[in-house]
Write a protein that holds these residues in place. Sequence first.
Motif, PDB file in Angstrom:
ATOM      1  N   LEU A  26       0.827  -1.205   0.000  1.00  0.00           N
ATOM      2  CA  LEU A  26       0.000   0.000   0.000  1.00  0.00           C
ATOM      3  C   LEU A  26       0.863   1.257   0.000  1.00  0.00           C
ATOM      4  O   LEU A  26       0.577   2.230  -0.710  1.00  0.00           O
ATOM      5  N   ALA A  27       1.927   1.254   0.805  1.00  0.00           N
ATOM      6  CA  ALA A  27       2.810   2.417   0.860  1.00  0.00           C
ATOM      7  C   ALA A  27       3.455   2.687  -0.491  1.00  0.00           C
ATOM      8  O   ALA A  27       3.561   3.841  -0.924  1.00  0.00           O
ATOM      9  N   ALA A  28       3.884   1.634  -1.181  1.00  0.00           N
ATOM     10  CA  ALA A  28       4.502   1.813  -2.489  1.00  0.00           C
ATOM     11  C   ALA A  28       3.499   2.335  -3.509  1.00  0.00           C
ATOM     12  O   ALA A  28       3.798   3.231  -4.304  1.00  0.00           O
ATOM     13  N   ALA A  29       2.295   1.781  -3.476  1.00  0.00           N
ATOM     14  CA  ALA A  29       1.285   2.166  -4.458  1.00  0.00           C
ATOM     15  C   ALA A  29       0.807   3.599  -4.253  1.00  0.00           C
ATOM     16  O   ALA A  29       0.455   4.289  -5.222  1.00  0.00           O
ATOM     17  N   PHE A  30       0.771   4.053  -2.992  1.00  0.00           N
ATOM     18  CA  PHE A  30       0.228   5.379  -2.698  1.00  0.00           C
ATOM     19  C   PHE A  30       1.313   6.425  -2.447  1.00  0.00           C
ATOM     20  O   PHE A  30       0.983   7.551  -2.072  1.00  0.00           O
ATOM     21  N   HIS A  31       2.574   6.072  -2.671  1.00  0.00           N
ATOM     22  CA  HIS A  31       3.636   7.028  -2.360  1.00  0.00           C
ATOM     23  C   HIS A  31       3.477   8.334  -3.132  1.00  0.00           C
ATOM     24  O   HIS A  31       3.712   9.422  -2.590  1.00  0.00           O
TER      25      HIS A  31
END
Length: 200
Positions: A26-31
């Motif tokens: 999630l962190a990578a996708a929403f960075h």
Amino acid sequence: MSPHTPGPTVLPRPNPPSTTHLSGLLAAAFHDDALTAWMIPDEQQRTALLPGFFRLFAELSATHDGILTTDDGDAVLLFLPPGAEPDEAALDAAFAQVLGEHTDQLRTIARLQAERHPHTPHYYVSFGAVRPGRQQHGLISRLLAQITARADAEGVGVYTEASSPGGEAATRRAGFDRLGTDIALPDGGPVLRPMWRNPR
């Protein structure tokens, strides 16, 4: 559905490695999402803080059996079922510990979302993400189909807020329509688009 059946599976209570995987995804996708960039403007701080931020959301959804993931782990959908009532005070304290000086931005987002949140029974999809490089393979659509099928069987709606054109397109393909006007964040911030799907 057996553990060997292809397609999305429900993870009732992710163990720590699973939660770590999901929060990292999630962190990578929403960075680079406009919403998280507004909440945490500094890129290095955003990289450091988003995994902990999304871990809290994953843990919240897990307590309500509200996580869907593809078998390969490259896509995830977090949701809350009808009737879920999170402890708002406890969540606020947990997010404050993770976000520190950026907590007020999250509180602003949450307040504006709460003002527009439907009151009829529904599934609430909080976040959906696909690993970078795996987009455009229909993974989120497959996961959304699991939620909408469940909602249809129970005769309830599904609600979400789209923070990107891609997210809105995915929900429209799943039968969602725009619900009212956009939620605009202050000081020229990004918008969230409320999306609703009636049961069928």
